[in-house]
Design a protein around this motif. Structure first.
Motif, PDB file in Angstrom:
ATOM      1  N   GLY A 241     -60.838  18.606-124.125  1.00 53.80           N
ATOM      2  CA  GLY A 241     -60.952  17.497-125.075  1.00 53.80           C
ATOM      3  C   GLY A 241     -60.351  17.838-126.420  1.00 53.80           C
ATOM      4  N   LEU A 242     -60.599  19.042-126.907  1.00 54.78           N
ATOM      5  CA  LEU A 242     -60.044  19.450-128.198  1.00 54.78           C
ATOM      6  C   LEU A 242     -58.527  19.612-128.143  1.00 54.78           C
ATOM      7  N   ALA A 243     -57.999  19.941-126.980  1.00 57.31           N
ATOM      8  CA  ALA A 243     -56.561  20.184-126.868  1.00 57.31           C
ATOM      9  C   ALA A 243     -55.758  18.923-126.567  1.00 57.31           C
ATOM     10  N   ARG A 244     -56.370  17.947-125.885  1.00 61.28           N
ATOM     11  CA  ARG A 244     -55.587  16.832-125.376  1.00 61.28           C
ATOM     12  C   ARG A 244     -56.002  15.458-125.904  1.00 61.28           C
ATOM     13  N   ILE A 245     -57.274  15.242-126.150  1.00 60.66           N
ATOM     14  CA  ILE A 245     -57.710  13.900-126.541  1.00 60.66           C
ATOM     15  C   ILE A 245     -57.482  13.697-128.038  1.00 60.66           C
ATOM     16  N   PRO A 246     -56.670  12.734-128.418  1.00 56.47           N
ATOM     17  CA  PRO A 246     -56.411  12.503-129.846  1.00 56.47           C
ATOM     18  C   PRO A 246     -57.657  11.958-130.533  1.00 56.47           C
ATOM     19  N   TYR A 247     -58.073  12.663-131.562  1.00 55.70           N
ATOM     20  CA  TYR A 247     -59.291  12.309-132.280  1.00 55.70           C
ATOM     21  C   TYR A 247     -59.142  12.770-133.718  1.00 55.70           C
ATOM     22  N   ARG A 248     -59.498  11.926-134.648  1.00 50.29           N
ATOM     23  CA  ARG A 248     -59.243  12.197-136.062  1.00 50.29           C
ATOM     24  C   ARG A 248     -59.945  13.468-136.534  1.00 50.29           C
ATOM     25  N   HIS A 249     -61.128  13.728-136.014  1.00 49.00           N
ATOM     26  CA  HIS A 249     -61.907  14.874-136.470  1.00 49.00           C
ATOM     27  C   HIS A 249     -61.860  16.040-135.477  1.00 49.00           C
ATOM     28  N   ALA A 250     -60.829  16.068-134.622  1.00 49.00           N
ATOM     29  CA  ALA A 250     -60.755  17.116-133.599  1.00 49.00           C
ATOM     30  C   ALA A 250     -60.677  18.508-134.229  1.00 49.00           C
ATOM     31  N   ASN A 251     -59.878  18.648-135.260  1.00 51.13           N
ATOM     32  CA  ASN A 251     -59.752  19.954-135.907  1.00 51.13           C
ATOM     33  C   ASN A 251     -61.057  20.394-136.570  1.00 51.13           C
ATOM     34  N   LYS A 252     -61.759  19.423-137.153  1.00 50.80           N
ATOM     35  CA  LYS A 252     -63.037  19.760-137.786  1.00 50.80           C
ATOM     36  C   LYS A 252     -64.048  20.242-136.749  1.00 50.80           C
TER      37      LYS A 252
END
Length: 289
Positions: free
Chosen positions: A109-120
């Motif tokens: 999920g962290l590597a592939r799903i685009p999400y605004r707060h993924a890096n956080k």
């Protein structure tokens, strides 16, 4: 004639140098293997000896082959070592399966799903690696105790089902996974879950096997948490059972070594069976993200 002789001599020198180099390599590998096997020899030697033979001054190379130590180990009325082996197997297998599922999904999920707060979210996961285990030990025990999970498999397994480091490794691996395969899967109508389960997992078995090996060994060797949660002897794992042979009053050396010999058998089997995938998987963790 004048050029052939020097070339032939040079070829012979290179051949001799190659033979000497290979011989040195084989000798070095043989010595390293011998040093590596010495602890296993000592375990087996002491496991088949009596306590006076282990601690006595007249040390012998070969044991007296006390095969009765095996029967004594598994018929001990104070410690059910067979049940402890079973408990460790259940805990290690279920923990390995749970960590593979949860951490691989989190990493994907962290590597592939685009999400605004993924890096956080990713940085928050990394932050958990900086928290010492001793800091969370007491709160975890209070929570498990309040749920009534003491002396249960749930208390031994569930608190360790998420690993920030394993999640990090999966994320780094999936960042290097070919996106073209997933894009082709989406053209066929698969979503993120379908692409993960049908495309990513079957093509990442080497990496999954490497993580499974490391996780299984870690779960099998766990001591402190099972010692606190498994208060009843019926819920002891193999490491807790091993510690019971050494008390303030007595130390049963022959039982300690015999139990150790049996406790390392699953680890040796897992390592020998999965060593090829372990090396390949660990090498793949260095994929640049």
């Amino acid at each position: 004639m004048t050029t052939t002789a020097p070339r032939a001599a040079e070829g012979r020198r290179k051949k001799r140098g190659s033979v000497i180099g290979n011989t040195g390599l084989y000798v070095s590998v043989g010595v390293a293997a011998l040093l590596f096997l010495i602890p296993f020899y000592l375990i087996l030697r002491n496991a088949l000896s009596t306590d006076p033979e282990i601690t006595g001054e007249n040390w012998k190379l070969l044991p007296s082959f006390q095969w009765g130590n095996v029967s004594e180990l598994f018929h001990d009325t104070l410690v059910d070592f067979g049940l402890s082996m079973w408990n460790s197997m259940v805990v290690a297998v279920l923990m390995t399966a749970g960590i593979l599922l949860i951490c691989s999904l989190a990493g994907y999920g962290l590597a592939r799903i685009p999400y605004r707060h993924a890096n956080k979210v990713f940085y928050a996961v990394l932050a958990t690696l900086m928290v010492p285990t001793s800091v969370t030990f007491v709160p975890s025990f209070v929570l498990v105790s309040s749920l009534g999970w003491v002396d249960t498999y749930r208390g031994l397994i569930i608190p360790g089902l998420f690993s920030g480091f394993t999640c990090f490794l999966f994320r780094q691996y999936f960042l290097g996974f070919p996106k073209e395969l997933e894009e082709a899967a989406r053209v066929d109508g698969l979503g993120y879950w379908g692409a993960y389960w049908r495309i990513v997992v079957p093509n990442s078995l080497n990496f999954f096997a490497a993580i499974a090996t490391i996780t299984f060994i870690s779960g099998w060797n766990a001591f402190l948490w099972p010692l606190v949660i498994g208060q009843d002897p019926s819920s002891w794992t193999v490491q807790v059972a091993l510690s019971s042979y050494m008390t303030n009053q007595t130390v049963n050396y022959h039982l300690i070594f015999m139990a150790t010999a049996f406790s390392i058998l699953p680890l040796v089997f897992v390592f020998l069976f999965l060593q090829r995938w372990l090396v390949q998987g660990i090498a793949q963790t260095g994929i640049k993200g």
